[in-house]
Every structure is written in structure tokens, then in C-alpha cells.
Design a protein around this motif. Sequence first.
Motif, PDB file in Angstrom:
ATOM      1  N   ALA A 120       4.206   7.697  15.953  1.00  0.00           N
ATOM      2  CA  ALA A 120       5.471   7.073  16.351  1.00  0.00           C
ATOM      3  C   ALA A 120       6.332   6.731  15.136  1.00  0.00           C
ATOM      4  CB  ALA A 120       5.191   5.798  17.161  1.00  0.00           C
ATOM      5  N   ALA A 121       5.665   6.389  14.003  1.00  0.00           N
ATOM      6  CA  ALA A 121       6.404   6.017  12.798  1.00  0.00           C
ATOM      7  C   ALA A 121       6.798   7.229  11.959  1.00  0.00           C
ATOM      8  CB  ALA A 121       5.558   5.061  11.950  1.00  0.00           C
ATOM      9  N   GLY A 122       6.285   8.408  12.303  1.00  0.00           N
ATOM     10  CA  GLY A 122       6.615   9.596  11.529  1.00  0.00           C
ATOM     11  C   GLY A 122       6.012   9.592  10.145  1.00  0.00           C
ATOM     12  N   ALA A 123       4.779   9.099  10.009  1.00  0.00           N
ATOM     13  CA  ALA A 123       4.133   9.011   8.688  1.00  0.00           C
ATOM     14  C   ALA A 123       3.880  10.402   8.121  1.00  0.00           C
ATOM     15  CB  ALA A 123       2.817   8.240   8.802  1.00  0.00           C
ATOM     16  N   SER A 124       3.953  10.513   6.803  1.00  0.00           N
ATOM     17  CA  SER A 124       3.745  11.785   6.130  1.00  0.00           C
ATOM     18  C   SER A 124       2.399  11.794   5.424  1.00  0.00           C
ATOM     19  CB  SER A 124       4.864  12.055   5.120  1.00  0.00           C
ATOM     20  OG  SER A 124       4.911  11.025   4.155  1.00  0.00           O
ATOM     21  N   GLN A 125       1.893  13.004   5.141  1.00  0.00           N
ATOM     22  CA  GLN A 125       0.583  13.170   4.530  1.00  0.00           C
ATOM     23  C   GLN A 125       0.680  13.104   3.015  1.00  0.00           C
ATOM     24  OE1 GLN A 125      -1.515  15.340   7.154  1.00  0.00           O
ATOM     25  NE2 GLN A 125      -3.084  13.887   6.579  1.00  0.00           N
ATOM     26  N   ASN A 126      -0.398  12.562   2.377  1.00  0.00           N
ATOM     27  CA  ASN A 126      -0.491  12.685   0.931  1.00  0.00           C
ATOM     28  C   ASN A 126      -0.627  14.155   0.563  1.00  0.00           C
ATOM     29  OD1 ASN A 126      -0.406   9.940   0.697  1.00  0.00           O
ATOM     30  ND2 ASN A 126      -2.582   9.667   0.231  1.00  0.00           N
ATOM     31  N   LYS A 127       0.051  14.591  -0.474  1.00  0.00           N
ATOM     32  CA  LYS A 127       0.109  16.012  -0.820  1.00  0.00           C
ATOM     33  C   LYS A 127      -0.766  16.337  -2.032  1.00  0.00           C
ATOM     34  CE  LYS A 127       3.206  16.731   2.377  1.00  0.00           C
ATOM     35  NZ  LYS A 127       2.867  17.443   3.616  1.00  0.00           N
ATOM     36  N   ALA A 178     -13.126   1.340   9.811  1.00  0.00           N
ATOM     37  CA  ALA A 178     -12.199   0.928  10.866  1.00  0.00           C
ATOM     38  C   ALA A 178     -11.087   0.066  10.281  1.00  0.00           C
ATOM     39  CB  ALA A 178     -12.953   0.174  11.959  1.00  0.00           C
ATOM     40  N   ASN A 179     -11.442  -0.824   9.364  1.00  0.00           N
ATOM     41  CA  ASN A 179     -10.429  -1.662   8.721  1.00  0.00           C
ATOM     42  C   ASN A 179      -9.434  -0.819   7.930  1.00  0.00           C
ATOM     43  OD1 ASN A 179     -11.829  -3.811   9.757  1.00  0.00           O
ATOM     44  ND2 ASN A 179     -12.693  -4.474   7.808  1.00  0.00           N
ATOM     45  N   LEU A 180      -9.908   0.227   7.279  1.00  0.00           N
ATOM     46  CA  LEU A 180      -9.011   1.084   6.508  1.00  0.00           C
ATOM     47  C   LEU A 180      -8.083   1.885   7.416  1.00  0.00           C
ATOM     48  CD1 LEU A 180     -11.416   2.229   3.661  1.00  0.00           C
ATOM     49  CD2 LEU A 180      -9.464   0.674   3.486  1.00  0.00           C
ATOM     50  N   CYS A 181      -8.527   2.175   8.634  1.00  0.00           N
ATOM     51  CA  CYS A 181      -7.606   2.790   9.600  1.00  0.00           C
ATOM     52  C   CYS A 181      -6.449   1.841   9.908  1.00  0.00           C
ATOM     53  CB  CYS A 181      -8.353   3.147  10.885  1.00  0.00           C
ATOM     54  SG  CYS A 181      -9.511   4.521  10.710  1.00  0.00           S
ATOM     55  N   VAL A 182      -6.764   0.550  10.019  1.00  0.00           N
ATOM     56  CA  VAL A 182      -5.718  -0.448  10.227  1.00  0.00           C
ATOM     57  C   VAL A 182      -4.783  -0.480   9.013  1.00  0.00           C
ATOM     58  CG1 VAL A 182      -5.249  -2.892  10.629  1.00  0.00           C
ATOM     59  CG2 VAL A 182      -7.197  -1.801  11.735  1.00  0.00           C
ATOM     60  N   MET A 183      -5.343  -0.350   7.813  1.00  0.00           N
ATOM     61  CA  MET A 183      -4.510  -0.317   6.613  1.00  0.00           C
ATOM     62  C   MET A 183      -3.530   0.849   6.659  1.00  0.00           C
ATOM     63  SD  MET A 183      -5.637   0.317   2.640  1.00  0.00           S
ATOM     64  CE  MET A 183      -5.885   2.070   2.968  1.00  0.00           C
ATOM     65  N   LEU A 184      -4.017   2.025   7.004  1.00  0.00           N
ATOM     66  CA  LEU A 184      -3.136   3.190   7.086  1.00  0.00           C
ATOM     67  C   LEU A 184      -2.027   2.956   8.107  1.00  0.00           C
ATOM     68  CD1 LEU A 184      -5.840   6.015   7.028  1.00  0.00           C
ATOM     69  CD2 LEU A 184      -4.390   5.278   5.131  1.00  0.00           C
ATOM     70  N   VAL A 221       0.834  -1.206   0.000  1.00  0.00           N
ATOM     71  CA  VAL A 221       0.000   0.000   0.000  1.00  0.00           C
ATOM     72  C   VAL A 221       0.867   1.254   0.000  1.00  0.00           C
ATOM     73  CG1 VAL A 221      -1.777   1.272   1.292  1.00  0.00           C
ATOM     74  CG2 VAL A 221      -1.915  -1.208   1.094  1.00  0.00           C
ATOM     75  N   GLN A 222       2.074   1.174   0.524  1.00  0.00           N
ATOM     76  CA  GLN A 222       2.965   2.331   0.476  1.00  0.00           C
ATOM     77  C   GLN A 222       3.209   2.787  -0.957  1.00  0.00           C
ATOM     78  OE1 GLN A 222       6.529   1.165   2.544  1.00  0.00           O
ATOM     79  NE2 GLN A 222       5.570   1.267   4.569  1.00  0.00           N
ATOM     80  N   GLY A 223       3.154   1.859  -1.921  1.00  0.00           N
ATOM     81  CA  GLY A 223       3.409   2.195  -3.314  1.00  0.00           C
ATOM     82  C   GLY A 223       2.178   2.527  -4.124  1.00  0.00           C
ATOM     83  N   VAL A 224       0.988   2.466  -3.508  1.00  0.00           N
ATOM     84  CA  VAL A 224      -0.236   2.836  -4.224  1.00  0.00           C
ATOM     85  C   VAL A 224      -0.242   4.345  -4.408  1.00  0.00           C
ATOM     86  CG1 VAL A 224      -2.757   2.913  -4.083  1.00  0.00           C
ATOM     87  CG2 VAL A 224      -1.520   0.858  -3.346  1.00  0.00           C
ATOM     88  N   PRO A 225      -0.527   4.844  -5.608  1.00  0.00           N
ATOM     89  CA  PRO A 225      -0.539   6.301  -5.821  1.00  0.00           C
ATOM     90  C   PRO A 225      -1.476   7.006  -4.846  1.00  0.00           C
ATOM     91  CG  PRO A 225      -0.638   5.158  -7.921  1.00  0.00           C
ATOM     92  CD  PRO A 225      -0.791   4.107  -6.858  1.00  0.00           C
ATOM     93  N   ALA A 226      -1.071   8.193  -4.423  1.00  0.00           N
ATOM     94  CA  ALA A 226      -1.859   8.944  -3.447  1.00  0.00           C
ATOM     95  C   ALA A 226      -3.271   9.192  -3.947  1.00  0.00           C
ATOM     96  CB  ALA A 226      -1.159  10.265  -3.129  1.00  0.00           C
ATOM     97  N   ALA A 227      -3.423   9.522  -5.241  1.00  0.00           N
ATOM     98  CA  ALA A 227      -4.757   9.794  -5.773  1.00  0.00           C
ATOM     99  C   ALA A 227      -5.640   8.545  -5.706  1.00  0.00           C
ATOM    100  CB  ALA A 227      -4.643  10.288  -7.215  1.00  0.00           C
ATOM    101  N   THR A 228      -5.066   7.372  -5.996  1.00  0.00           N
ATOM    102  CA  THR A 228      -5.825   6.116  -5.930  1.00  0.00           C
ATOM    103  C   THR A 228      -6.278   5.827  -4.509  1.00  0.00           C
ATOM    104  OG1 THR A 228      -4.564   5.226  -7.790  1.00  0.00           O
ATOM    105  CG2 THR A 228      -5.744   3.636  -6.410  1.00  0.00           C
ATOM    106  N   LEU A 229      -5.353   5.985  -3.563  1.00  0.00           N
ATOM    107  CA  LEU A 229      -5.681   5.743  -2.154  1.00  0.00           C
ATOM    108  C   LEU A 229      -6.755   6.712  -1.674  1.00  0.00           C
ATOM    109  CD1 LEU A 229      -5.064   4.324   0.560  1.00  0.00           C
ATOM    110  CD2 LEU A 229      -3.303   6.049   0.934  1.00  0.00           C
ATOM    111  N   ASP A 230      -6.608   7.993  -1.994  1.00  0.00           N
ATOM    112  CA  ASP A 230      -7.566   8.985  -1.517  1.00  0.00           C
ATOM    113  C   ASP A 230      -8.936   8.802  -2.161  1.00  0.00           C
ATOM    114  OD1 ASP A 230      -5.674  10.016   0.115  1.00  0.00           O
ATOM    115  OD2 ASP A 230      -5.429  11.929  -0.933  1.00  0.00           O
TER     116      ASP A 230
END
Length: 311
Positions: free
Chosen positions: A302-309, A260-266, A235-244
Motif C-alpha cells: 500500500a505504501a509503494g515501498a521499494s527494494q534495496n538494490k 517477526a519484530n524485524l518485519c514490523v521494522m520494515l 531506519v529509512q536512512g540506514v544504508p542498504a548494506a547495513t540493513l541487509d
Amino acid sequence: MKKSNKQRRAEIRARRLERAARLEAMLGAPDPRRAPPLRAPGLEPADVGVLARHNNTYGALPTYYVDRAFTCRDCGAEEVWTARQQKWWYEVVHGPIDSHAVRCLDCRRARRAGLADSRRGEGANRLGEEVAWLRAVGDAAPDAETERRVEAALASKWEGVRKVAIDVLGRWRRPQDAARLREWAMDERREWFNSVRRAASEALAPLLRHPQDDAWVLEAFAAARYVSWPWGAFVQGVPAATLDDFLARELDAGNPSRLANLCVMLMHARRLPSAALWRRLRAHPHPDVARMVRHAAQVLEAAGASQNKNA
């Protein structure tokens, strides 16, 4: 008079039990999801980032460990599972976050010795020998006989044998195995914690490809909270537009379980959606969604995740 090793061990155990009781009285009913109220022997800080990477869980992760008294399952002795031992178990061994000590050291040693004795002798451990063979054949391209034996193992009545045979398919990384790995991973007839489902999920991960599998993986995460966690890196490699776009449609549909499941995915993907979608998720009124958003936010911070831009 010089004390024996047995006497010294008994003294150490007594001190640990006393310390555990003192901490329990001091903390009352501690909530390990919150920061420890003090620094003291018997308390150890948890590395939430390590736990999030290696523990497949949907509940809140502890931020600290505290000495825990327990009764040995075999001999009935009062023992202490120390905070330091818990930290090693969860963060080094990567034991499940909901597991805990049940036997004292002497009983663990006796159990291991008994198991070792039972496996001695020719033919005494045929299942173990079959599993050992399976683990050895995944590093090379299979011949016809190897394929036949692995197929037989995939049909075994023993779940552990089937799991290791599925691991072999994952190591072979043959595209022709992807379809049945998907079927096994998403088999709703089996409990989510079934080892065959989990093994299939892990074996399928290296066979997933962008962009053809993007939609299937996002749907799998929405449909099944637990078995899809090995696909977080994908999922890290899925394009931001596709994910959003996918998340926006799910927010509009409003199914709390899928959200709730998609929160787990994120959480497992270590990424955030666009700021606007993240605000919509955080403001969702359903308690299950709100709980998973809080947990995801804890892990992602904690993981320092970044936002889709892209918003």
C-alpha cells in the motif's frame, strides 16, 4: 404533523440499527482484512496506507469498515457506530485500531460536561495545570528553575505527568538526554503499551544520528516490537548494506520472535530488504514470522515501498 428533533433522531437510530443487523446477517462473520464483498450503505473502504502510518499495531489492518451495533456503557441504549464514523476515528483522529465506541452521543456529552465542571475553580485541577505548564515550556531553552520543575515532573508518581515531562525533553532535543531516553524506552520492567515507554521512544527519535546509532536502532527493533515504531523514519536512512547484513545474520540465527519484530521494522520504515532476503523471509516456516511477513507485505504494498538494490 411535523416531527420533533428527538423523534427524527430516534428514527435515524432505528434505521441504523436495522441496517447494521441486515449487514451482519448478510456478511456473516466479516473479515475486515479482506476486500468488502459489496458496495452498500453501512460499508466504507479503509485507507490502509493512512492506517499503517498512524496506527501502532502489529495485527492485520482492516480494508473496510462496517456499521457496528453496541450498547451504551452508561445508559444501556442500543446504538450504532457507523462505518463512516469509524473511518473518521481511525483515519482522521488516528484512534488506536483496536478501540471502539462505548457511549452514545448524549452520554459522551454528559461525561464531557461533568469533567469540565469538576475542573472549575482555583486548585481544582492541579495536575491539569502542571501538565499545561509542561506543554508550554518545551518551545524555549530552559532556565535553571524550569529544569528543576521538569526534573520533578519526571519523578512524579503520576504516569501522565511523567509522559508530558518526557515530551518536553524531546522538544528540547538536548544530546545529554539521549541516554536516559534510551533507558526509559527499552525498560523491560514496564509493559510495551506503557505511555512512558512510548513517550521516551518518540522523544528519542530526533536525537538519533547516522551512522553511530544505526546498529543500536536495528537491535532495538529486533528486541522490542512495539516501542521502537517511532524510529521507522530513522531506519529509512540506514544504508542498504547495513540493513541487509543485519537481517541476514538474524535469518541465519533463526529466532522467530526477532524476525517477526524485524518485519514490523520494515513495515514502519516503509522499505524492503534485498530481493533475496525478502524471499527468505517470505518462505520462513514459523507461523509468527509468516503472519508478520503477510502483514508487512500488505502495508508495504500500500505504501509503494521499494527494494534495496544491493543484491
